[in-house]
Each structure stands twice: as structure tokens, then as C-alpha cells.
Design a protein around this motif. Structure first.
Motif, PDB file in Angstrom:
ATOM      1  N   GLY A  44       0.885  -0.981  -0.065  1.00 48.45           N
ATOM      2  CA  GLY A  44      -0.105  -0.051   0.067  1.00 48.45           C
ATOM      3  C   GLY A  44       0.792   1.205  -0.012  1.00 48.45           C
ATOM      4  N   VAL A  45       1.878   1.150  -0.212  1.00 53.26           N
ATOM      5  CA  VAL A  45       2.822   2.400  -0.317  1.00 53.26           C
ATOM      6  C   VAL A  45       3.356   2.738  -1.890  1.00 53.26           C
ATOM      7  N   MET A  46       3.063   3.764  -2.375  1.00 54.12           N
ATOM      8  CA  MET A  46       3.634   4.299  -3.557  1.00 54.12           C
ATOM      9  C   MET A  46       5.096   4.708  -3.215  1.00 54.12           C
ATOM     10  N   ASN A  47       6.402   4.099  -3.364  1.00 56.77           N
ATOM     11  CA  ASN A  47       7.551   4.513  -2.897  1.00 56.77           C
ATOM     12  C   ASN A  47       8.153   5.132  -3.895  1.00 56.77           C
ATOM     13  N   ILE A  48       8.173   6.597  -3.627  1.00 57.99           N
ATOM     14  CA  ILE A  48       8.949   7.314  -4.694  1.00 57.99           C
ATOM     15  C   ILE A  48      10.378   7.582  -4.464  1.00 57.99           C
ATOM     16  N   GLY A  49      10.786   6.939  -3.145  1.00 56.35           N
ATOM     17  CA  GLY A  49      11.851   6.915  -2.597  1.00 56.35           C
ATOM     18  C   GLY A  49      13.058   5.992  -3.409  1.00 56.35           C
ATOM     19  N   LEU A  50      12.538   5.114  -4.189  1.00 58.08           N
ATOM     20  CA  LEU A  50      13.142   4.306  -5.043  1.00 58.08           C
ATOM     21  C   LEU A  50      14.392   5.167  -5.719  1.00 58.08           C
ATOM     22  N   GLU A  51      14.189   6.284  -6.104  1.00 58.50           N
ATOM     23  CA  GLU A  51      15.047   7.059  -6.746  1.00 58.50           C
ATOM     24  C   GLU A  51      16.564   7.216  -5.919  1.00 58.50           C
ATOM     25  N   GLY A  52      16.009   7.766  -4.966  1.00 55.71           N
ATOM     26  CA  GLY A  52      16.977   7.980  -3.595  1.00 55.71           C
ATOM     27  C   GLY A  52      17.881   6.747  -3.313  1.00 55.71           C
ATOM     28  N   ALA A  53      17.273   5.622  -3.049  1.00 56.70           N
ATOM     29  CA  ALA A  53      17.664   4.508  -2.764  1.00 56.70           C
ATOM     30  C   ALA A  53      18.825   3.979  -3.931  1.00 56.70           C
ATOM     31  N   MET A  54      18.545   4.078  -5.238  1.00 59.05           N
ATOM     32  CA  MET A  54      19.246   3.625  -6.197  1.00 59.05           C
ATOM     33  C   MET A  54      20.468   4.602  -5.917  1.00 59.05           C
ATOM     34  N   ILE A  96       5.698  -7.646   7.908  1.00 63.11           N
ATOM     35  CA  ILE A  96       5.257  -8.119   6.273  1.00 63.11           C
ATOM     36  C   ILE A  96       5.892  -6.604   5.735  1.00 63.11           C
ATOM     37  N   LYS A  97       5.177  -5.504   6.265  1.00 62.88           N
ATOM     38  CA  LYS A  97       5.677  -4.286   5.769  1.00 62.88           C
ATOM     39  C   LYS A  97       7.173  -3.881   5.676  1.00 62.88           C
ATOM     40  N   TYR A  98       7.649  -3.930   6.894  1.00 61.65           N
ATOM     41  CA  TYR A  98       9.130  -3.744   6.956  1.00 61.65           C
ATOM     42  C   TYR A  98       9.982  -4.539   6.054  1.00 61.65           C
ATOM     43  N   SER A  99       9.393  -5.851   5.949  1.00 60.40           N
ATOM     44  CA  SER A  99      10.045  -6.763   5.253  1.00 60.40           C
ATOM     45  C   SER A  99      10.138  -6.647   3.572  1.00 60.40           C
ATOM     46  N   ALA A 100       8.861  -6.038   3.450  1.00 67.10           N
ATOM     47  CA  ALA A 100       8.776  -5.658   1.925  1.00 67.10           C
ATOM     48  C   ALA A 100       9.692  -4.416   1.493  1.00 67.10           C
ATOM     49  N   PHE A 101      10.012  -3.562   2.587  1.00 69.99           N
ATOM     50  CA  PHE A 101      11.013  -2.485   2.311  1.00 69.99           C
ATOM     51  C   PHE A 101      12.405  -2.872   2.098  1.00 69.99           C
ATOM     52  N   VAL A 102      12.625  -3.920   2.970  1.00 68.23           N
ATOM     53  CA  VAL A 102      14.074  -4.326   3.113  1.00 68.23           C
ATOM     54  C   VAL A 102      14.297  -5.038   1.593  1.00 68.23           C
ATOM     55  N   ILE A 103      13.112  -5.754   1.190  1.00 70.50           N
ATOM     56  CA  ILE A 103      13.603  -6.417  -0.144  1.00 70.50           C
ATOM     57  C   ILE A 103      13.673  -5.380  -1.159  1.00 70.50           C
ATOM     58  N   LEU A 151      18.154   3.388   3.689  1.00 65.90           N
ATOM     59  CA  LEU A 151      17.261   4.607   3.199  1.00 65.90           C
ATOM     60  C   LEU A 151      15.920   4.081   2.987  1.00 65.90           C
ATOM     61  N   CYS A 152      15.419   2.765   2.727  1.00 73.64           N
ATOM     62  CA  CYS A 152      14.164   2.130   2.500  1.00 73.64           C
ATOM     63  C   CYS A 152      13.560   2.109   3.922  1.00 73.64           C
ATOM     64  N   LEU A 153      14.203   1.447   4.841  1.00 75.86           N
ATOM     65  CA  LEU A 153      13.874   1.295   6.213  1.00 75.86           C
ATOM     66  C   LEU A 153      13.642   2.587   6.962  1.00 75.86           C
ATOM     67  N   LEU A 154      14.369   3.610   6.578  1.00 80.14           N
ATOM     68  CA  LEU A 154      14.192   4.776   7.394  1.00 80.14           C
ATOM     69  C   LEU A 154      12.733   5.424   6.804  1.00 80.14           C
ATOM     70  N   LEU A 155      12.382   5.285   5.320  1.00 76.83           N
ATOM     71  CA  LEU A 155      11.225   5.762   4.828  1.00 76.83           C
ATOM     72  C   LEU A 155      10.093   4.728   5.454  1.00 76.83           C
ATOM     73  N   ALA A 156      10.348   3.569   5.664  1.00 75.49           N
ATOM     74  CA  ALA A 156       9.344   2.746   5.997  1.00 75.49           C
ATOM     75  C   ALA A 156       9.035   3.221   7.895  1.00 75.49           C
ATOM     76  N   PHE A 157      10.046   3.286   8.273  1.00 76.41           N
ATOM     77  CA  PHE A 157       9.939   3.824   9.810  1.00 76.41           C
ATOM     78  C   PHE A 157       9.102   5.117   9.781  1.00 76.41           C
ATOM     79  N   PHE A 158       9.457   6.126   9.116  1.00 74.24           N
ATOM     80  CA  PHE A 158       8.726   7.320   9.192  1.00 74.24           C
ATOM     81  C   PHE A 158       7.388   7.243   8.714  1.00 74.24           C
ATOM     82  N   THR A 159       7.096   6.400   7.867  1.00 68.38           N
ATOM     83  CA  THR A 159       5.877   6.140   7.274  1.00 68.38           C
ATOM     84  C   THR A 159       4.894   5.380   8.018  1.00 68.38           C
ATOM     85  N   PHE A 160       5.502   4.231   8.671  1.00 67.78           N
ATOM     86  CA  PHE A 160       4.533   3.298   9.511  1.00 67.78           C
ATOM     87  C   PHE A 160       4.456   3.834  10.928  1.00 67.78           C
TER      88      PHE A 160
END
Lengths: 515, 352, 313
Positions: free
Chosen positions: C39-49, C199-206, C80-89
Motif C-alpha cells: 500500500g505504499v507508492m515508494n517514490i524513494g526508489l530514486e534516492g535508494a538507487m 510484513i511491511k518492513y520486510s517488503a521495504f527491505v526487499i 534508506l528504505c527502512l528509514l522511509l518505512a519507519f517514518f511512514t509506518f
């Protein structure tokens, strides 16, 4: 009562106070014996659901002790509750719409073959349970296509599949027809015979008398009494529940006017997927008349309303209001007419929870001359009018600036009713106007609807609650599968059973059979 | 009660800013050889003389406008990430109109420059708006794409067709005629008068959001789309209008930068502008007066960052890092519960 | 001109370009798909890459080992993705806001470090980068036409493998069933005892790992340098590719390939001798193509949804 092995569930002196200060339970005691059907009754807001959520580990208790089969437990999550043999069927369906029935039932408890799901083994077990308790289901059908009754069965199958021995059902019959309810009860009786224990949350006294062995009454978050069903009467339970006697049925005044205010003529409506949901529907409503449409949810009610208010374009047919053809009108134009519309979804369609009461009041009227000077919106005037409405409709709130989201369901509904009725409508469309609302608000809203009728407004009432339809309507339309299968004057000869037959299989002269 | 909540929010915003700046200083201490000069350059020097102060006002002007642009969109629940692109289009069009509509009477020329620049921003934003309103295409992706397109297309145009042959190593257009330039505000305040335009726009957006019918409608759409729709608001029209206003403000920002600061369109001359606008709107909770304040703070940090980069070995990107820490702290409202708890405890003490 | 293209396509060089362009986009898109499913449109893909591109080349040049480089890139990207997940969730911040902040942060921190440690403000081109190897398949590389599948970077194959694995995970494993359930109806998932946060955090780790591989490819596979903001919207295009693929793994592959071909044709135009279109216009083609394809895709979907109406009439 001590904590002997007879009691599978024992909750002692339970308190639940939410962080925002709402007291849901204050000193509840609740005991359930093995192998019985125990009804937990009370008005909306009496604390039934909260108590069960605490029991099931969905909410944390503030104080108190819970024993399961004599052992003290403190569930932190549903997982632990499920592991100790409990299952809960929630008021809202806990289903994943795109998944098949089988996937939904297995969710969270999938059988594994190496790292993959073993769908075959899962299905075998499901079929066994399904046969044993007469809960039929088409396991490969996606859940979003199912009827409400079928979804209910899936929920129960899910609980049984997860090996629950103690099953909590939260208002399972709220969305069922009398016939579907009877089927559900048959299955429940089979389950009890097999050694299962069932807690049935309800506020329908008839059901309590029909099926339960014992009954516990809650009021204002406290246990009032636990009784053996065989030793009590409906009247006793009622007075324990609300602490006063119910008012007798209202007198019906027959309208003298012959002027037709609203008319639907051979209307056909398709939903956005292209399925025909309203079929050749025709009816008309006169001044000072309440036309009730009875029907199980999902039989075309929302498409009918969406077509009337201009949200969906009808495929064919006409809609007339006050002699004008308003077929295919836009929602903006529709809302400018003196038509009141109380939507069924209070929190999404009916109100904006993160805006103030005043901002909610003026959604239709903000562009009118009253508040509007050119592009300038006169907030002073808006607030003044809002204060008047709050007083007139007895809405409990700090001020007109309070956020609607901070108010109780009944009060939010009153905000909507106040807004729509203050339009001085000559047509009022009310969809499920009292769903999930406390009893005093229900009575208030019903009185307001009757008052509008008596003032000469035409009212279109859509409800899944048969008592509401029968209590208010002058005429009743029976809706089945998108068709009005019958229209009857609401006189003494109409019975709940008769309506139930119409809205369940579209005909009067046939007994209910499984689809 | 509401007032109190507001105060806590304000307090948490201020506290977030302080924490972010402190963390920035910590980072300086870690990486710099002359940390105290760096910190002094960043925080003290910008306010030390009139030149820097005027510099701050020059820098604040476009920030206010792009901040307002983003806040109007966010308020309507629209994620217009395309402020950058709309800004470039506005700047580019202003430079073109300034250079090539020669022959018009002065007043008319000035008006034409502003109108075409704002119009360019409006059209560019409304393109994404139309895709959103009529086909329900997610505006986040389209506006982000449009940023890249605007940057590349204006760059290509400037490089290949409109480049001033006398520009030397810099890629830019011709300088606009002198009469089009935004003059200094006064002999003492030497910042350009685009600042006054920005102030007028703060007033305009304030009136729009707080006292107009359109503002009420936009806010309602932003808070609950479905409710707005069932209430009879024309969502498509409001979405388009919102994009238009937002894009117009961005376009105006671009033209003001060209007319007041650079006097020409330089290739990719303000790459962080759109991002700043979005961050400012977020930090200001979309309130126009908040936008004004936060913009000043950002301009101050930017000037400080520049001085720091000149004087020391610390890169001015540090300012961006400080800004990001601020958004994280504020958008997550991390501090609010803590502050509320303290306030609650205090009140209990008082009443008990 | 037609014969030029025919020639280019016929000698199959276009495929090499397509795969090179598409691999990082597909990796990010599959990662984004995991986030999308919860359920998260992750626009942080750009920064993560971007952070991965930076850290992978730095570690790569320090150690001379491309695998360590990828690992370092993944670690930064996951962080970075975990940081995003942390603030979002945890703090319920809006994911577009935090995603945007993450991107700004990634851009700023890479340039900041570039300047602080390497004294450069634009690019970093160290000596001795161990490039991610190219897979030459013996025998097949000699067969005419078939040779097209030989000679691609290892990452191209990993990207393909990720699409297949993603499909298996989504539709065949309990984890996938839980993942999709959490995204579609989180209450339902919770009610049967699924730990939705896990589950949500694991999705962000992947997602972080996949973006990490994609980012590492940009700096140590496709090129051997880091340039500021070198992801150039690849993460955003990945988001568009997710919608093009109807949020399904193989759909993402298809959407990615369509996008890659559109791009490759643009590059062929650019290399066409004697053409005087400014190069920036050509560089803008992928972004224009993304918007156009997204629009066509949505229009098609809309038509599909209303199609039965005509039938019943």
C-alpha cells in the motif's frame, strides 16, 4: 462463580479506557460455560464489541483478569488468541476481496509443501468442515463476487479451519435476511452439538430467545445481569438493556395529497464494471409519503441512488422530480435542488471528518446568496447559522469549530441530518440513516424523518433493517437482484417474514432454498 | 482546546528546526577542519551586513512564490511535484518574451512578459492536471516526468537556438532590455522589487485559502474527495483550477527570477527550486504566512551555506541535509506527542 | 533513414541497449512492487538507487571487489528504505512526503560526501573499478541470431530472475499471500494473526536490496563512474512501469521492455549520422514516452472496464 473448568471463558472486573478518555468497559464480569451459546446483548455503545476485542487480543485491557479454561491469559495479539483455540467473526468482513474463498479461509494458516502453499491439502480440509456443518461455499470464486450471506459463511469457515473451539460472533445477523439468519443458526446448533462454545453478540432480542442458552446484558460498559434464557422473557431483557420500556409503535397518518413529487420510470442502471444492477425499476412517491425500499445490501441500492444523484448515468429509463426530467443530471446540479440526501456511508460520503462542523454544514449552501458576496465567503454568518443548527438538532459538540471526526457516530449522523433537512427539502432521500448509531439518536432521526413527511415532503427510505422499513414506511418496495419484485401498502397484513421471502428469492410462494 | 493544539504544533515546528540546525552543526564538527568558522559563516555572517541581508531578500522572493505554489496544490490534496518544471517554463517564456517582443510599448511589454510567463506555467501544470482530472493518471509520476522534460527542453532550446553568441562559456540567452528589469526597492534596500510581488501573492493566497468560496472548495476536496463529490462540488474543475493556480505561481516565480536576478535564462540555473518549494509548503503546513516565514529561514540558510562554502571546506549541500532532517521531524510529528504529554502533565499539576 | 533502423535492429545491437537501459528500471520496479503491494507508492526508489550507486563504486574501488561493492550499495539502499518505512509506518507521515525527503537527502548526502571526501562537485571516476562481469555463454555466442542472449551484464540476468522469483513469491508462497492481504485489507490480515508490521518492513527491505543492485549496476556495471543525480529519474520511471504492468511482476517486465525499446529507438535516432536535433530533446524522449505510455495504458484499461456495456446493449 469460581474459575472451575466448566467456564471456558471468564473475564473478571474488566476495564477498558481508550487513550482519548472514552470509557468502553468499567467493571464487566463475563462467564461462558463450555458447549453453550451465550448471547452478549446491549445497546450500541454498551461495550460489547470492545469487551470481545480485548478478549481476542485486538485491544489491550486497562485492568482486569481473563481466564481461558481456568488458566489466566493476557493476549497481546490475535495470534495468541487463535493459538489458544479462539476464533472471532467480526462485524465488518475480514476478507481480502481479490482472493478466492479458499485463499481467504487459509489466510494466515496456510499449509506448506516445502516453501510453497499446499492449496490442495487446504481445500480437502475445508471441504470436510463445509460438509460437517452445512456451510456451503464455492472455494474457487473470488470473494468480491459473493453475496453478503456467503461472505458470512466464509468467515465462519475461516474460524473453524483455524481450529477454533470458542467462537465469537459479532452481530452476525445485522446484514442477513430472516431466512439466512435461520440457516446460520442451524449451523451454530450443529457446532454446539459438536462441543464448540459460541458467544453471540447481538442487540436483537428475538435472536437471543431463539438460539441462546444464557444471556449477559451490558449497559454503559457494565454488566447488568447474566440470565438463563429459558428463565427470562423478551421484555425483561429489553428493560435490562435500555433501562426503560420501549415506546409503542407510531401512529401512521395517511397522506391526503395526490401530488407526485418523485418518480422513477423503467430505470436500468449498470455499475462501472458494466453489470446491470438496477433492472426496469419503476415507482413514484407522493407528497407526504415515505416510500421504503427493503432489500439485502448489494441488490442494487447503491446503483439506484448513484443514478438518481447523478453519479452514474442510467442505461435507460427516466427520473422525474417535481415534474422535471432530471435523468442524467450532474451531481452538482442535483445538489442545488431542494432535495435532502443522507448517504449510507457516513464517514466518507456524508461528512468530512477532518473539517469542522461549520465546514460540513455548508457543503451544499456555501455558494448560495446567504453566505456569499462575490468570491468572498462570509464565515461570520456561516458560524452563526451553524450555532443555530447545533442547538436546534441537539448536536453534542464544543463549538461549531470542532472537528467532526472528534464526535460520536450518532452526533455525526445528526450533523448530516441537520444539514440535509435545513435545506427544507420537498424530497428527502435517506439511505441506511441509522446504521451504527446509538438508540437515542436512532429515535431522534426517525422522528425527524416522520416530521418531514408530516410537513409534506416525499421521503425515499432505503434500509436493510426491516424494523426500520416497517416502522416508518407508508409503502414498501421489495428489492431483489435489482428489481422491485413487489410494492405493498404498509398495513397490518404485512409481516417481516413475507418481506424476507421477497427480498431473499424474489417470490412469495416458495420456500427459501440454497442458491 | 484547538488553540492549544495549534500552539503545540508551532512549538514542535520551532523545536524541529532547532534540532535540525544543531544536527547540521554536529555534522560540521565531524567533517570540517575549521568547524567554528563554518558554523559562524552558516549562522552568524548572513545577518552581519546589509549586503548579505539584501542577498537574503533576493533569495527569499522565488522561494515564497514556489512555496505558495506547492501549498495551494497540497491544500487541495494534489501532489504537484512539478513546481520545478513549471518554474523553468515560466522563466524560459519570460526570457523569450523579454527578448523577442521588442517594439511593444514599455508598459505593454512588461505586462506581456508576466502574462506569457504565468500562462506558460499555468498551461504546463494544467497538462498534468487534465491527465489527472479526466483520465485519473497519477499526478506524482506525470509531474516528475514533466520536470525532466522542462529542464531538458529549455536547455536544448537555449543551447541550440536561443543562445547569446557573446555568452562565452556560459550557456544563456541574450540579456533582456534594461527597462524590463525589476528595479531595486530603494537605495537602502537594494534587493529587487520582485519581493513586493511575492508579498502581494502571499496576501492573494491568504485571501484565497481563508476567505474565498474557491478556497473552501479546494480545502474540502483536499480533506475528503468523496464527500466533496457527493456534496456536489465539481472535482474535475477544482482540480484543474488548482493546478492552474499552482502552475501560475511557479511560472511567476520563474519570471521574477529572470527579470529581477539573472536578466536572462541560464541553462539549468535553479535546479533545487522546485524541491525547496515543496519542502517550504510542508514545513509551513500549507499556511501562506508560514510559507513567508519558512522562506525567510531558508533564504538565510542558503546565504549562510554560500558564505560557508566560500570561507571553509564544508559544502553547501549541508543546508539541504538540514532541511531534510526538518521535514522528517515535522512531517512525522515525532515531537508532538512528547510536547503534548508535557503540557498535559503541567496542566494536571496546575489543576491538582 | 528506414534502412538505417532496419540495419540497426537487424544486427541486434538494439537489444544490448534495451537490456542495459531496462535492467535497473526493472529491478527498482520489482522493488517498488513489493512496497506497492503493502500500500505504499515508494517514490524513494530514486534516492535508494542513488545512494547505492555512490556507495557501491566507493567500496568497489577501495576493495577492488564488485560483489563487496554491490553489498555496500544494498546496505545503504536498505538503510534508506527502512528509514522511509519507519517514518511512514511508525510516525504515519505521508509516504509521498517522506519519499520526497529521502530523495532530497540521497541527492544531498552523495554530493556532500563527493565534495568532502573526493573534492569534486560533479562526478567521481576512480581508478581500478572492478566492473560487474558480463555473461558470455560459450557456444551460443557464436550462433547468429541466438547470440543476442549472450554478452549481457550479470545484472540483466539477475533482473530477469527477480521478476520470476517475485511472481513465485507473490502467488505461490504463504509470505506472498500475507503480503498482498496486508495491502488489500490490513484488518483482515491482523484478525488472523498476521504481523502486518513485520510484513511491511520486510517488503521495504526487499525493495532496498533490489534498488541497491540496480543502483550498483548504474555506477559499476553500465558505466564505471558516479555522477551527481545519475539516477536521472530511473526510480520515477520504475513507478510508471509498475502501473504500466498493472502491478504484476510479468507486467512490470513487459512494461519495462516497452519502455526500453522506446528508449533504444531514441538513442538510435541520436546516433543517426547527420541529424541536427539538440541532444537534450533526445534525452527527454524517455520521459515523454513514459507519460504517453501511461496515458495509453490508462485509456485502454478504462475501455476494458466499460467494454461489457456495449456487449449487453
Amino acid at each position: 462463580m469460581g474459575a472451575d473448568n466448566q467456564n471456558v471463558i471468564e473475564m473478571k472486573d474488566m476495564y477498558k479506557i481508550y487513550p482519548n478518555g472514552t470509557v468502553a468497559n468499567s467493571g464487566v464480569n463475563f462467564c461462558v460455560k463450555r458447549g453453550e451459546i451465550h448471547a452478549l446483548v446491549g445497546e450500541n455503545g454498551a461495550g460489547k464489541t470492545t469487551l470481545m476485542k480485548v478478549l481476542f487480543g485486538l485491544e489491550e485491557k486497562t485492568k482486569g483478569a481473563v481466564y481461558i479454561s481456568g488458566k489466566e491469559v493476557n493476549f497481546k495479539s490475535p495470534r495468541e488468541a487463535i493459538a489458544s483455540g479462539m476464533g472471532m467473526v467480526h462485524q465488518e468482513f475480514m476478507l481480502v476481496p481479490s482472493y478466492t474463498v479458499a485463499q481467504n479461509i487459509a489466510l494466515g494458516n496456510e499449509k506448506k509443501k516445502r516453501i510453497f502453499c499446499d492449496r490442495k491439502a487446504e481445500k480437502e480440509q475445508m471441504e470436510k468442515i463445509s460438509k460437517q456443518f452445512g456451510l456451503t461455499a464455492d472455494f474457487d470464486e473470488p470473494v468480491y463476487r459473493l453475496s453478503v450471506g456467503a461472505k458470512q459463511r466464509i468467515e465462519i469457515l475461516k474460524v473453524l479451519y483455524n481450529n477454533a473451539k470458542i467462537i465469537i460472533l459479532d452481530e452476525p445477523t445485522a446484514v442477513l435476511t430472516p431466512q439466512e439468519t435461520e440457516e446460520l443458526f442451524c449451523s451454530l446448533r450443529l457446532m454446539v452439538k459438536d462441543g464448540y462454545t459460541i458467544v453471540l453478540i447481538t442487540h436483537k432480542i428475538k435472536e437471543v430467545m431463539d438460539i441462546s442458552d444464557s444471556v449477559t446484558v451490558l449497559r454503559n460498559g457494565q454488566t447488568i445481569q447474566t440470565l438463563k434464557t429459558s428463565e427470562t422473557t423478551p421484555d425483561e431483557i429489553t428493560s435490562l438493556m435500555i433501562g426503560r420500556q420501549l415506546k409503542p409503535k407510531r401512529e401512521r397518518i395517511k397522506s391526503q395529497s395526490e401530488k407526485t413529487v418523485f418518480q422513477v420510470d423503467h430505470l436500468n442502471v449498470m455499475d462501472r464494471r458494466g453489470a446491470l444492477k438496477v433492472k426496469d425499476m419503476s415507482f413514484s412517491i407522493k407528497q407526504g409519503e415515505i416510500f421504503g425500499i427493503a432489500g439485502v445490501e448489494g441488490n442494487g441500492q447503491s446503483e439506484l441512488i448513484d443514478a438518481i444523484i447523478g453519479f452514474l448515468k442510467p442505461a435507460s429509463g427516466r427520473v422525474f422530480y417535481d415534474g422535471k426530467d432530471i435523468t442524467g443530471i450532474s451531481t452538482s446540479e442535483f445538489r442545488k435542488e431542494p432535495i435532502g440526501y443522507i448517504p449510507d456511508d457516513r464517514n466518507l460520503r456524508g461528512s468530512s471528518l477532518s473539517q469542522s462542523v461549520a465546514e460540513n454544514f455548508i457543503i451544499c449552501s456555501h455558494s448560495g446568496k446567504e453566505f456569499n458576496k462575490g468570491p468572498y465567503l462570509d464565515w461570520k454568518e456561516v458560524r452563526k447559522k451553524s450555532r443555530d443548527l447545533i442547538e436546534e438538532y441537539e448536536i453534542k459538540t464544543d463549538s461549531e469549530r470542532a472537528l467532526v471526526g472528534s464526535m460520536s457516530g450518532g452526533n455525526v449522523q445528526k450533523v448530516i441530518v441537520a444539514r440535509e433537512i435545513s435545506k427544507k427539502p420537498d424530497l428527502l432521500i435517506a439511505c441506511q440513516p441509522t446504521r451504527g448509531v446509538d438508540i437515542s439518536s436512532i429515535e431522534y432521526i426517525h422522528n425527524k424523518i416522520i416530521e418531514q413527511r408530516n410537513k409534506g415532503a416525499a421521503v425515499l427510505l432505503i434500509s436493510a433493517e426491516l424494523t426500520e422499513i416497517m416502522g416508518l414506511s407508508d409503502k414498501i418496495g421489495m428489492l431483489y437482484n435489482g428489481e422491485l419484485v413487489a410494492i405493498r401498502e404498509n398495513d397490518d397484513t404485512v409481516t417481516e417474514k413475507e418481506i424476507g421471502k421477497y427480498i431473499l428469492n424474489g417470490r412469495q410462494d416458495q420456500d427459501v432454498t440454497e442458491e | 482546546m484547538k488553540q492549544k493544539l495549534k500552539n503545540t504544533n508551532l512549538l514542535s515546528t520551532v523545536l524541529s528546526i532547532v534540532i535540525a540546525v544543531l544536527l547540521g552543526c554536529l555534522l560540521i564538527l565531524l567533517v570540517s577542519d575549521e568547524p567554528f568558522l563554518a558554523i559562524k559563516s552558516l549562522l552568524v555572517l548572513p545577518l552581519s551586513n546589509a549586503f548579505y541581508m539584501n542577498n537574503i531578500i533576493d533569495k527569499v522572493t522565488p522561494l515564497i512564490l514556489v512555496g505558495l505554489s506547492a501549498s495551494v496544490a497540497f491544500k487541495t490534496g494534489i501532489f504537484n511535484m512539478g513546481v520545478q518544471g513549471q518554474f523553468y517554463i515560466g522563466a524560459f517564456v519570460a526570457a523569450i518574451a523579454g527578448n523577442y517582443l521588442i517594439g511593444l510599448p514599455t508598459g505593454l511589454h512588461i505586462a506581456a512578459v508576466f502574462l506569457t510567463a504565468v500562462g506558460g506555467g499555468v498551461l504546463y501544470a494544467t497538462a498534468a492536471g487534465a491527465l489527472k482530472a479526466y483520465f485519473n493518471i497519477n499526478e506524482v509520476v506525470t509531474t516528475l516526468m514533466l520536470n525532466y522534460i522542462a529542464t531538458l527542453v529549455t536547455s536544448g532550446m537555449t543551447n541550440s537556438y536561443f543562445r547569446d553568441p557573446d555568452s562565452g562559456g556560459v550557456i544563456r540567452m541574450h540579456y533582456i532590455p534594461e527597462y524590463l528589469e525589476l528595479k531595486e526597492i530603494s537605495t537602502k534596500v537594494t534587493a529587487h522589487s520582485g519581493f513586493l510581488i511575492a508579498l502581494v501573492m502571499v496576501g492573494f493566497v491568504y485571501f484565497l485559502m481563508k476567505h474565498s468560496v474557491l478556497g473552501y472548495r479546494m480545502e474540502t476536496v483536499g480533506k475528503n474527495r468523496v464527500f466533496a463529490q457527493y456534496g456536489g462540488l465539481n472535482i474535475k474543475r477544482i482540480t484543474l483550477i488548482c493546478f492552474a493556480i499552482s502552475g501560475g505561481l511557479s511560472g511567476l516565480a520563474g519570471s521574477v527570477e529572470v527579470l529581477g536576478m539573472h536578466r536572462s535564462f541560464f541553462d539549468n540555473f535553479a535546479s533545487g527550486m522546485g524541491g525547496d518549494g515543496l519542502i517550504i509548503a510542508l514545513l509551513a503546513s500549507n499556511h501562506p504566512l508560514g510559507v513567508l516565514l519558512i522562506s525567510f529561514f531558508f533564504a538565510y540558510l542558503k546565504v549562510g551555506g554560500q558564505i560557508m562554502q566560500q570561507n571553509t571546506d564544508v559544502s553547501r549541500e549541508l543546508v539541504l541535509i538540514i532541511q531534510v532532517i526538518m521535514i522528517m521531524l515535522i512531517s512525522s510529528r515525532m515531537l508532538t506527542p512528547y510536547l503534548n504529554k508535557r503540557k498535559f502533565a503541567k496542566e494536571v499539576k496546575k489543576s491538582g | 533513414m528506414a534502412s538505417f533502423f532496419f540495419q540497426q535492429i537487424f544486427n541486434l545491437s538494439i537489444f544490448a541497449i534495451v537490456f542495459k537501459l531496462v535492467a535497473p528500471v526493472i529491478l527498482a520496479a520489482v522493488g517498488g512492487l513489493f512496497c506497492g503491494k503493502v500500500g505504499v507508492m515508494n517514490i524513494g526508489l530514486e534516492g535508494a538507487m542513488l545512494v547505492s550507486a555512490f556507495f557501491s563504486i566507493v567500496v568497489n574501488s577501495l576493495t577492488g571487489n564488485w560483489m563487496l561493492g554491490i553489498l555496500a550499495g544494498c546496505a545503504a539502499s536498505v538503510f534508506l528504505c527502512l528509514l522511509l518505512a519507519f517514518f511512514t509506518f511508525k510516525y504515519k507521515a505521508h509516504h509521498i512526503v517522506t519519499g520526497f525527503a529521502i530523495n532530497t537527502f540521497a541527492s544531498a548526502i552523495t554530493v556532500f560526501m563527493l565534495q568532502t571526501f573526493f573534492g569534486s562537485s560533479g562526478s567521481y571516476q576512480p581508478e581500478g573499478v572492478a566492473m560487474i562481469p558480463v555473461v558470455n555463454i560459450p557456444i551460443i555466442e557464436k550462433i547468429p541470431i541466438l547470440s543476442v542472449i549472450s554478452g549481457h551484464s550479470l545484472i540483466v540476468w539477475i533482473a530477469l530472475l527477480c521478476v520470476i522469483l517475485c511472481s513465485i513469491v507473490f502467488y505461490k508462497t504463504p509470505y506472498g499471500a500475507h503480503l498482498i492481504a496486508v495491502g488489500e485489507n490490513v484488518q483482515a490480515a491482523r484478525s488472523v494473526g498476521i504481523n502486518d508490521m513485520k510484513i511491511k518492513y520486510s517488503a521495504f527491505v526487499i525493495c532496498g536490496i533490489l534498488c541497491g543492485i540496480g543502483g550498483a549496476f548504474l555506477s559499476t556495471g553500465a558505466t564505471s563512474m558516479f555522477v551527481r543525480d545519475m539516477t536521472a529519474g530511473n526510480g520515477f520511471i520504475a513507478l510508471a512501469v509498475i502501473s504500466l504492468g498493472n502491478e504484476r511482476p510479468y507486467g512490470v517486465l513487459r512494461g519495462g521492455l516497452v519502455f526500453g525499446f522506446a528508449n533504444a529507438i531514441a538513442i538510435l535516432i541520436e546516433t543517426y549520422p547527420g541529424l541536427s536535433i539538440p541532444s537534450q530533446f533526445i534525452q527527454a524522449i524517455p520521459y515523454v514516452a513514459t507519460i504517453v505510455m501511461l496515458t495509453i495504458h490508462v485509456l485502454q484499461n478504462n475501455r476494458k472496464m466499460t467494454a461489457p456495456v456495449k456487449k449487453t446493449k
